[in-house]
Motif scaffolding. Structure first.
Motif, mmCIF file in Angstrom:
data_model
loop_
_atom_site.group_PDB
_atom_site.id
_atom_site.type_symbol
_atom_site.label_atom_id
_atom_site.label_comp_id
_atom_site.label_asym_id
_atom_site.label_seq_id
_atom_site.Cartn_x
_atom_site.Cartn_y
_atom_site.Cartn_z
ATOM 1 N N ILE A 227 28.774 45.513 -6.129
ATOM 2 C CA ILE A 227 28.649 44.455 -7.161
ATOM 3 C C ILE A 227 29.467 43.500 -7.447
ATOM 4 O O ILE A 227 29.139 42.087 -7.396
ATOM 5 C CB ILE A 227 28.598 45.054 -8.888
ATOM 6 C CG1 ILE A 227 27.321 46.193 -8.912
ATOM 7 C CG2 ILE A 227 28.465 44.027 -9.877
ATOM 8 C CD1 ILE A 227 27.621 46.935 -10.177
ATOM 9 N N SER A 228 30.814 43.505 -7.003
ATOM 10 C CA SER A 228 31.840 42.644 -7.246
ATOM 11 C C SER A 228 31.480 41.463 -5.911
ATOM 12 O O SER A 228 31.898 40.291 -6.112
ATOM 13 C CB SER A 228 33.373 43.257 -6.876
ATOM 14 O OG SER A 228 33.487 43.933 -5.859
ATOM 15 N N ASP A 229 31.062 41.964 -4.878
ATOM 16 C CA ASP A 229 31.011 41.069 -3.847
ATOM 17 C C ASP A 229 29.769 40.225 -4.023
ATOM 18 O O ASP A 229 29.820 39.035 -3.632
ATOM 19 C CB ASP A 229 30.677 41.979 -2.199
ATOM 20 C CG ASP A 229 32.141 42.484 -1.912
ATOM 21 O OD1 ASP A 229 33.160 42.582 -2.469
ATOM 22 O OD2 ASP A 229 31.862 43.599 -0.961
ATOM 23 N N LEU A 230 28.843 40.846 -4.470
ATOM 24 C CA LEU A 230 27.512 40.004 -5.012
ATOM 25 C C LEU A 230 27.828 38.713 -6.108
ATOM 26 O O LEU A 230 27.318 37.874 -5.907
ATOM 27 C CB LEU A 230 26.473 40.933 -5.282
ATOM 28 C CG LEU A 230 26.053 41.685 -4.288
ATOM 29 C CD1 LEU A 230 24.906 42.809 -4.894
ATOM 30 C CD2 LEU A 230 25.299 41.063 -3.074
ATOM 31 N N LEU A 231 28.617 39.232 -7.120
ATOM 32 C CA LEU A 231 28.906 38.604 -7.966
ATOM 33 C C LEU A 231 29.918 37.280 -7.684
ATOM 34 O O LEU A 231 29.688 36.365 -8.034
ATOM 35 C CB LEU A 231 30.004 39.135 -9.012
ATOM 36 C CG LEU A 231 28.983 40.075 -10.066
ATOM 37 C CD1 LEU A 231 30.106 40.868 -11.088
ATOM 38 C CD2 LEU A 231 27.903 39.271 -10.935
ATOM 39 N N GLU A 232 30.552 37.389 -6.543
ATOM 40 C CA GLU A 232 31.317 36.128 -6.128
ATOM 41 C C GLU A 232 30.027 35.302 -5.135
ATOM 42 O O GLU A 232 30.577 34.021 -5.043
ATOM 43 C CB GLU A 232 32.202 36.891 -4.732
ATOM 44 C CG GLU A 232 33.668 37.547 -5.579
ATOM 45 C CD GLU A 232 34.423 38.029 -4.519
ATOM 46 O OE1 GLU A 232 34.120 37.723 -3.214
ATOM 47 O OE2 GLU A 232 35.642 38.638 -4.677
ATOM 48 N N GLN A 233 29.153 35.708 -4.835
ATOM 49 C CA GLN A 233 28.250 35.041 -4.089
ATOM 50 C C GLN A 233 27.237 34.292 -5.022
ATOM 51 O O GLN A 233 26.545 33.314 -4.723
ATOM 52 C CB GLN A 233 27.396 35.738 -3.240
ATOM 53 C CG GLN A 233 28.407 36.238 -1.962
ATOM 54 C CD GLN A 233 27.329 37.206 -1.200
ATOM 55 O OE1 GLN A 233 26.304 36.976 -0.785
ATOM 56 N NE2 GLN A 233 28.123 38.710 -0.806
ATOM 57 N N ARG A 234 26.917 34.703 -6.411
ATOM 58 C CA ARG A 234 26.106 34.166 -7.286
ATOM 59 C C ARG A 234 26.603 32.835 -7.935
ATOM 60 O O ARG A 234 27.934 32.832 -8.177
ATOM 61 C CB ARG A 234 25.842 35.013 -8.240
ATOM 62 C CG ARG A 234 24.915 34.739 -9.478
ATOM 63 C CD ARG A 234 24.340 35.834 -10.339
ATOM 64 N NE ARG A 234 25.549 36.140 -11.196
ATOM 65 C CZ ARG A 234 25.511 36.921 -12.305
ATOM 66 N NH1 ARG A 234 24.351 37.781 -12.442
ATOM 67 N NH2 ARG A 234 26.284 37.269 -13.107
ATOM 68 N N GLU A 235 25.683 32.038 -7.939
ATOM 69 C CA GLU A 235 26.057 30.498 -8.241
ATOM 70 C C GLU A 235 25.390 30.136 -9.654
ATOM 71 O O GLU A 235 24.222 30.537 -9.853
ATOM 72 C CB GLU A 235 25.767 29.583 -7.540
ATOM 73 C CG GLU A 235 26.253 29.694 -6.015
ATOM 74 C CD GLU A 235 26.057 28.530 -4.988
ATOM 75 O OE1 GLU A 235 25.357 27.559 -5.445
ATOM 76 O OE2 GLU A 235 26.185 28.771 -3.744
ATOM 77 N N THR A 236 26.260 29.813 -10.703
ATOM 78 C CA THR A 236 25.271 29.203 -11.911
ATOM 79 C C THR A 236 25.923 27.728 -11.995
ATOM 80 O O THR A 236 27.192 27.427 -11.754
ATOM 81 C CB THR A 236 25.856 30.018 -13.243
ATOM 82 O OG1 THR A 236 27.524 30.069 -13.315
ATOM 83 C CG2 THR A 236 25.590 31.779 -12.959
ATOM 84 N N SER A 237 24.958 26.963 -12.664
ATOM 85 C CA SER A 237 25.254 25.685 -12.992
ATOM 86 C C SER A 237 24.121 25.003 -13.906
ATOM 87 O O SER A 237 23.423 25.815 -14.267
ATOM 88 C CB SER A 237 25.168 24.977 -11.726
ATOM 89 O OG SER A 237 23.760 25.022 -11.139
#
Length: 368
Positions: A227-237
Motif C-alpha cells: 500500500i505504501s508504494d502505491l500511495l506514493e504513486q497516487r496523485e491528487t490535485s
C-alpha cells in the motif's frame, strides 16, 4: 430454469446457499440435492448473497429491487433492509475478519461500507468510495459496479467498474489506490461491458493478487504492491483538464490519479467465450473460472495430482449436461462483444450470463 448468480457456503461449511434471477434465496444441506429452505428474498433478480463469517444463521442478499436485506435463517425472517430508490444493488459481502462490517456495490456508482450494528437503522453508509470518472473536463455518468469483494485480511477491496478496469481500494480510504490495466501489445485485453462479472483475491502466488475475467476469452491476475508504494504513486490535485481518465471526489472537486499497473502478471487463456466468475483457492495456487461455456475450468500453477505435464487448465463436468460447446450461444456472445466494442461509450451493457458462479469451500478447498 433460473440463472444462478451467487453461491456460498455458511461459516461451518455444512450448508450451501444460492440466489438467482427469480429473486429466490435457497439453502441446501451438503448431503441433499433439494433445498431445505426457500425464501422469496427479492421482487427482482437477487444478484449476490453473503454468509456471516461467524453466525451460521445470518445472510445478506443484494437485489435489483433497490434493496440489501439481512435474513435470519432460523425463522426465515427479514431482519433489516437498506433501500435506495432507483439504485439496483449488484453485490454485498461481509468483511471476513471484522464481521460487523460489510460492503455493497450498485448500478449507480456506489461502493459503500456499512456497519451491521446500525446500517439497517440509520440507512446511511459509514463510507462511500470514490468511483466517479473524469476525462477531458467531462464527468462520466454513474458507473455500474457489478462486483466489490474483500481480500482475505479484510483490508483491500477489489471492484469491477463496468466499461472500465478493475480498481483496488483500502478499507479506510475512500479514494482508489490502484487501477489494474492490461497491455494489448502483449496480447492482453481486459474488457467488461456485456455480462455481470465478479473478481477474486488470492494470497497463494507470492503476494496479494487480484483476478478478474474478461470478454476476450481470458482472465487476468495482477500482483498488488504494498500500500505504501502505491500511495506514493497516487496523485491528487484541483480539478483541471486532463487527457487521462481519472477519478473525481465530488464533495470537494478533487481530481485523483491512482497508481496504475500497466499489465497483468498472470493470464489464464484456453476459454472459448466470456469469463464471468473467478474464484481463488484459499490456500493453494489454484483458480476456477466459469462463464458462457458449459464448463468450469480449474487452473493450477503446478502440475495437478502428481502429473508431470506442464501446468494447464482442466474442465470440470456439469452433472447430466453435454460439455459440447453450444455454437449458437458462443456466436451470440461473440457478436455482443463485437457490437459493444464498436458501440459509442454511452451504450448500456447487457445483463447476460450462462455459468455465473463458482466458489471454493473456505477451509478444505473443494470447489462447488
Amino acid at each position: 430454469m433460473s440463472n444462478i448468480f451467487s453461491v456460498s457456503f455458511d461459516c461451518h461449511e455444512s450448508k450451501i446457499f444460492s440466489c438467482a434471477n427469480d429473486g429466490l434465496l435457497l439453502r441446501y444441506d451438503r448431503e441433499r440435492s433439494t433445498a431445505s429452505n426457500v425464501i422469496l428474498a427479492h421482487d427482482e433478480a437477487c444478484l449476490k448473497l453473503s454468509c456471516h463469517p461467524e453466525n451460521e444463521h445470518l445472510v445478506l442478499t443484494a437485489g435489483q429491487d433497490y434493496a440489501v436485506k439481512l435474513w435470519d435463517m432460523r425463522s426465515e425472517s427479514l431482519v433489516g433492509r437498506i433501500q435506495y430508490m432507483g439504485v439496483g444493488f449488484n453485490s454485498v459481502e461481509f468483511n471476513p475478519i471484522s464481521s460487523n462490517y460489510f460492503i455493497s456495490s450498485d448500478d449507480s456508482g456506489g461502493i459503500l461500507l456499512h456497519d451491521l450494528r446500525m446500517a439497517f437503522h440509520t440507512k446511511r453508509p459509514l463510507l462511500r468510495y470514490t468511483t466517479k470518472l473524469y476525462h477531458k473536463s467531462r464527468q462520466s455518468r454513474n458507473v455500474d459496479i457489478p462486483s466489490a469483494t474483500w481480500s482475505s485480511d479484510g483490508k483491500h477491496i477489489g471492484a469491477l467498474l463496468q466499461r472500465y478496469r478493475p480498481v483496488i481500494y483500502t478499507v479506510d480510504d475512500p479514494d482508489p489506490l490502484v487501477v489494474l490495466d492490461t497491455d494489448e501489445s502483449k496480447g492482453q485485453r481486459y474488457q467488461s461491458t456485456i455480462t455481470i462479472k465478479s473478481g477474486s483475491f488470492s494470497d497463494s502466488f507470492g503476494s496479494l493478487s487480484f483476478f478478474a475475467g474478461s470478454e476476450h476469452k481470458a482472465a487476468y491476475g495482477w500482483h498488488i504492491p504494498p500500500i505504501s508504494d502505491l500511495l506514493e504513486q497516487r496523485e491528487t490535485s484541483e480539478l483541471k483538464y486532463s487527457t487521462d481518465i481519472c477519478f473525481i471526489r465530488e464533495k470537494d472537486q478533487v481530481q485523483i490519479k491512482p497508481a496504475r499497473l500497466p499489465q497483468a502478471d498472470i493470464v489464464l487463456r484456453d476459454h472459448d467465450s466470456i469469463v464471468n466468475s473467478i474464484s481463488c483457492h484459499p490456500t493453494l495456487p489454484w483458480i476456477v473460472t466459469a462463464g458462457v461455456e458449459k464448463v468450469v475450468r480449474l487452473f493450477s500453477s503446478v502440475p495437478l495430482y502428481g502429473s508431470e505435464e506442464s501446468p494447464a487448465s482442466s474442465p470440470i463436468e456439469l452433472n447430466g449436461e453435454s460439455l459440447e460447446p453450444d455454437s449458437e450461444v458462443l456466436r451470440y456472445f461473440a457478436l455482443l462483444v463485437l457490437q459493444l466494442t464498436l458501440a459509442p461509450t454511452g451504450t448500456r451493457h447487457f445483463r447476460a450470463s450462462v455459468c455465473q458462479a463458482a466458489v471454493w469451500i473456505p477451509k478444505n478447498g473443494i470447489c462447488s
